[in-house]
Motif scaffolding. Structure first.
Motif, PDB file in Angstrom:
ATOM      1  N   PRO A 172     -51.570  12.353 -21.835  1.00 21.93           N
ATOM      2  CA  PRO A 172     -51.039  13.727 -21.353  1.00 21.93           C
ATOM      3  C   PRO A 172     -51.055  14.039 -19.930  1.00 21.93           C
ATOM      4  O   PRO A 172     -50.120  14.413 -19.158  1.00 21.93           O
ATOM      5  CB  PRO A 172     -51.879  14.434 -22.093  1.00 21.93           C
ATOM      6  CG  PRO A 172     -52.345  13.916 -23.156  1.00 21.93           C
ATOM      7  CD  PRO A 172     -52.618  12.284 -22.822  1.00 21.93           C
ATOM      8  N   ALA A 176     -47.790  15.084 -17.611  1.00 16.12           N
ATOM      9  CA  ALA A 176     -47.818  16.219 -16.868  1.00 16.12           C
ATOM     10  C   ALA A 176     -47.401  15.807 -15.425  1.00 16.12           C
ATOM     11  O   ALA A 176     -46.812  16.772 -14.750  1.00 16.12           O
ATOM     12  CB  ALA A 176     -49.263  16.632 -16.742  1.00 16.12           C
ATOM     13  N   ARG A 177     -47.847  14.567 -15.096  1.00 19.20           N
ATOM     14  CA  ARG A 177     -47.558  14.238 -13.409  1.00 19.20           C
ATOM     15  C   ARG A 177     -46.073  13.752 -13.334  1.00 19.20           C
ATOM     16  O   ARG A 177     -45.186  14.256 -12.318  1.00 19.20           O
ATOM     17  CB  ARG A 177     -48.368  13.092 -13.057  1.00 19.20           C
ATOM     18  CG  ARG A 177     -48.204  12.703 -11.639  1.00 19.20           C
ATOM     19  CD  ARG A 177     -49.162  11.689 -11.273  1.00 19.20           C
ATOM     20  NE  ARG A 177     -48.966  10.445 -11.791  1.00 19.20           N
ATOM     21  CZ  ARG A 177     -49.772   9.858 -12.688  1.00 19.20           C
ATOM     22  NH1 ARG A 177     -50.714  10.515 -13.156  1.00 19.20           N
ATOM     23  NH2 ARG A 177     -49.469   8.558 -13.242  1.00 19.20           N
TER      24      ARG A 177
END
Length: 309
Positions: A172, A176-177
């Motif tokens: 995750p 997200a990055r």
């Protein structure tokens, strides 16, 4: 000097015990002339007379008596050694050497090895974890376990599981990055952790399927290793996307440590196969392993349990 053969030793001992060339020949299933010739050759080779012969009897000389006493003990050991071979012929015994892939092999053997050991206590399992290609005969293995496409030509291959599902995954934190790829072509803008084959040094391809056509995508990568377990570790740590079999990362997927993308584009691959040279399959130890590994879908159920865990 020519070495003494086991056959000539056998004849010498038989004549010494029977005190007769004729009786010894009958016992051994050879002609008296062949028995006499073998003993004469032995005497000529070593320059020592071992029997005194006349028309009525055959007797050992002093040298013959010493030789007989020595060879009798050795003959008993030889007989015991050949008798011991029957345990390998009649029942599973000895050491069974296997080469298996690191992560997938561990999943297979975790279920199979304890069960096999309980059923066949006279067989020792010697298991080598290796993801690369292995020449069974050259490296002294009885059998190997590999994905179907990795089984060497000329080997007998026995299917152990059904086809395997694979996933492109990342943590995750990575998504997200870096965002999520929506189509396989997006992978060129992502970091990936790739697998390199040990022997060929080639990168394992990332295969996809669209409209019934297979294709591959080359990805950007800063991490390349030859161990799928380490690839999963790196991906969990947020270092990039990985292409791995579901059975290897089942717990990570269930716990949310890894998440899938591109599911609609990923084809299944051939399952796991046990492979071996044709001439070795008659060994009772290997035959027993083959029978247990293929019995009643044992491994398919076990691996399905891993996925559902």
């Amino acid at each position: 000097m020519k070495p003494v053969t086991l056959e000539s030793i056998r004849i010498f001992l038989a004549v010494a015990e029977a005190r007769s060339f004729t009786a010894a020949a009958i016992r051994l299933g050879v002609t008296p002339a062949a028995a006499s010739k073998a003993v004469k050759l032995l005497e000529a080779q070593h320059g020592v007379i071992v029997f005194v012969r006349n028309t009525r009897r055959v007797a050992l000389t002093e040298a013959g008596s010493v030789l007989y006493a020595s060879l009798l003990a050795a003959s008993s050991q030889i007989d015991d050694a050949f008798a011991a071979l029957t345990r390998f012929r009649d029942r599973p015994a000895g050491t069974l050497r296997l080469t298996v892939p690191r992560a997938l092999g561990a999943l297979v053997l975790r279920e199979l090895a304890p069960r096999f050991q309980r059923a066949y206590p006279d067989v020792s399992l010697d298991m080598s974890l290796d993801d690369g290609e292995v020449d069974l005969l050259e490296q002294g293995f009885d059998a190997g376990i590999r994905l179907g496409q990795s089984v060497a030509q000329g080997m007998v291959a026995v299917r152990l599981t059904g086809d395997l599902a694979w996933s492109v995954v990342a943590s995750p934190a990575y998504f997200a990055r870096a965002g999520r790829p929506r189509v396989p072509e997006d992978l060129v803008r992502h970091e990936t952790v790739r697998y390199r084959f040990h022997r060929s040094k080639a990168l394992a391809p990332w295969a996809f399927l669209r409209d019934g056509e297979r294709f591959q995508v080359e990805t950007g990568h800063k991490l390349v290793v030859n161990d799928t377990g380490l690839i999963a570790d790196f991906s969990r740590s947020g270092l990039g996307l990985a292409y791995l079999p579901d059975i290897e990362i089942a717990h990570d997927l269930a716990d949310g440590r890894l998440e899938r993308v591109l599911d609609a584009f990923i084809p299944k691959t051939s399952g796991l196969f046990l492979y071996f040279a044709a001439r070795t399959q008659s060994q009772p130890k290997l035959r027993a392993f083959i029978d247990m590994a293929t019995a009643d879908g044992l491994l398919s159920r076990s691996l399905a349990g891993s996925i559902g865990a």
